[in-house]
Design a protein around this motif. Structure first.
Motif, PDB file in Angstrom:
ATOM      1  N   GLN A  56      -1.942   7.006  14.913  1.00 13.75           N
ATOM      2  CA  GLN A  56      -1.793   5.558  15.299  1.00 13.75           C
ATOM      3  C   GLN A  56      -1.146   4.719  14.088  1.00 13.75           C
ATOM      4  O   GLN A  56      -0.283   3.866  14.500  1.00 13.75           O
ATOM      5  N   ASN A  57      -1.668   4.970  12.843  1.00 12.76           N
ATOM      6  CA  ASN A  57      -0.873   4.179  11.546  1.00 12.76           C
ATOM      7  C   ASN A  57       0.695   4.682  11.533  1.00 12.76           C
ATOM      8  O   ASN A  57       1.474   3.930  10.993  1.00 12.76           O
ATOM      9  N   GLU A  58       0.630   6.056  11.600  1.00 14.71           N
ATOM     10  CA  GLU A  58       2.154   6.502  11.412  1.00 14.71           C
ATOM     11  C   GLU A  58       3.179   6.010  12.615  1.00 14.71           C
ATOM     12  O   GLU A  58       4.180   5.611  12.128  1.00 14.71           O
ATOM     13  N   ASN A  59       2.438   5.774  13.815  1.00 16.54           N
ATOM     14  CA  ASN A  59       3.382   5.181  14.764  1.00 16.54           C
ATOM     15  C   ASN A  59       3.863   3.535  14.732  1.00 16.54           C
ATOM     16  O   ASN A  59       4.772   3.294  14.592  1.00 16.54           O
ATOM     17  N   ALA A  60       2.553   3.007  14.070  1.00 11.40           N
ATOM     18  CA  ALA A  60       3.005   1.813  13.814  1.00 11.40           C
ATOM     19  C   ALA A  60       3.827   1.479  12.562  1.00 11.40           C
ATOM     20  O   ALA A  60       4.704   0.445  12.343  1.00 11.40           O
ATOM     21  N   ALA A  61       3.989   2.431  11.426  1.00  9.80           N
ATOM     22  CA  ALA A  61       4.777   2.159  10.333  1.00  9.80           C
ATOM     23  C   ALA A  61       6.215   3.018  10.733  1.00  9.80           C
ATOM     24  O   ALA A  61       7.010   2.835   9.684  1.00  9.80           O
ATOM     25  N   LEU A  62       6.383   3.556  11.737  1.00 10.80           N
ATOM     26  CA  LEU A  62       7.767   4.458  11.850  1.00 10.80           C
ATOM     27  C   LEU A  62       8.845   3.178  12.007  1.00 10.80           C
ATOM     28  O   LEU A  62       8.655   2.036  12.658  1.00 10.80           O
ATOM     29  N   ASN A  63       9.771   3.461  11.452  1.00 10.09           N
ATOM     30  CA  ASN A  63      10.908   2.494  11.231  1.00 10.09           C
ATOM     31  C   ASN A  63      11.676   2.600  12.783  1.00 10.09           C
ATOM     32  O   ASN A  63      11.566   3.616  13.456  1.00 10.09           O
ATOM     33  N   PRO A  64      12.100   1.345  13.151  1.00  9.82           N
ATOM     34  CA  PRO A  64      12.917   1.290  14.622  1.00  9.82           C
ATOM     35  C   PRO A  64      13.936   2.341  14.569  1.00  9.82           C
ATOM     36  O   PRO A  64      14.548   2.542  13.349  1.00  9.82           O
TER      37      PRO A  64
END
Length: 214
Positions: free
Chosen positions: A17-25
């Motif tokens: 969840q956190n990694e997905n949210a932090a993933l750059n566009p």
């Protein structure tokens, strides 16, 4: 309490969840590839991290997972990341009975549903073979080799019928018992670094082929 928490997040949606949210566009011109799978996918980043270095590859493997769990988290861990391609490798834990009894058709249907979700969202798909395994250390006596061969045939037939690339790791890693060659695994199920070094060029070739196709 831990068991209750696990039951409430059966598909382990919190893991990334956190990694997905932090993933750059996704950058202009970049073609992101998401690897969806179980421990065999997850541990690839641990034992052979160079495969992922400086590439637009996102590893979303979760150890122990079965196809229904992957299907539940497919939108969160694949579609929302806006990849150009998803590489799906799943089924071995279903055969091991990790989340209860499951027929080969049920396993295949879940894999095909992931492929169809991806295609509906303009994401290209690679369907991988299940890796060979003669037996499971955590569920001895289940003798999965024949089931794996049948499931792989089902996946390949579906891929061929739907113009999806079938990535055949199995043929490169199988031994005379229809298990995994000893040099590629310490436990007969999970690849070691040598196993991932066999898989890596096969994956790279498949990814290049699919991403270059119209």
């Amino acid at each position: 309490m831990a068991a209750k928490a696990n039951a409430q997040d059966w598909a382990n949606l919190k893991k990334y969840q956190n990694e997905n949210a932090a993933l750059n566009p996704v950058e202009l011109g970049q073609k992101r590839t998401v690897f969806m799978g179980d421990s065999i996918t997850e541990f690839w980043s641990v034992l052979h991290p160079e495969f992922f270095t400086n590439k637009p590859y996102v590893n979303r493997g979760i150890s122990g997972q079965t196809t229904p769990q992957m299907l539940v988290r497919f939108r969160a861990d694949v579609i929302t990341l806006k990849p150009s391609l998803v590489v799906i490798m799943a089924g071995v834990n279903d055969i091991a009975g990790n989340t209860g009894p499951s027929t080969l058709k049920m396993m295949a249907d879940n894999i095909f549903s992931m492929a169809e979700l991806a295609k509906a969202n303009q994401i290209k798909v690679i369907l991988c073979s299940v890796l060979p395994a003669y037996d499971f250390s955590w569920n001895k006596g289940s003798f999965p080799a024949q089931k794996i061969a049948i499931l792989n045939a089902m996946i390949k037939n579906y891929a061929d019928a739907n113009k999806i690339l079938y990535l055949d790791y199995y043929s490169a890693m199988v031994d005379e018992r229809n298990g995994m060659k000893a040099q590629y695994s310490e436990d007969g199920v999970h690849p070691n670094k040598a196993g991932y070094e066999v898989m890596a060029p096969l994956a790279e070739k498949a990814i290049a082929e699919v991403l270059s196709s119209k």
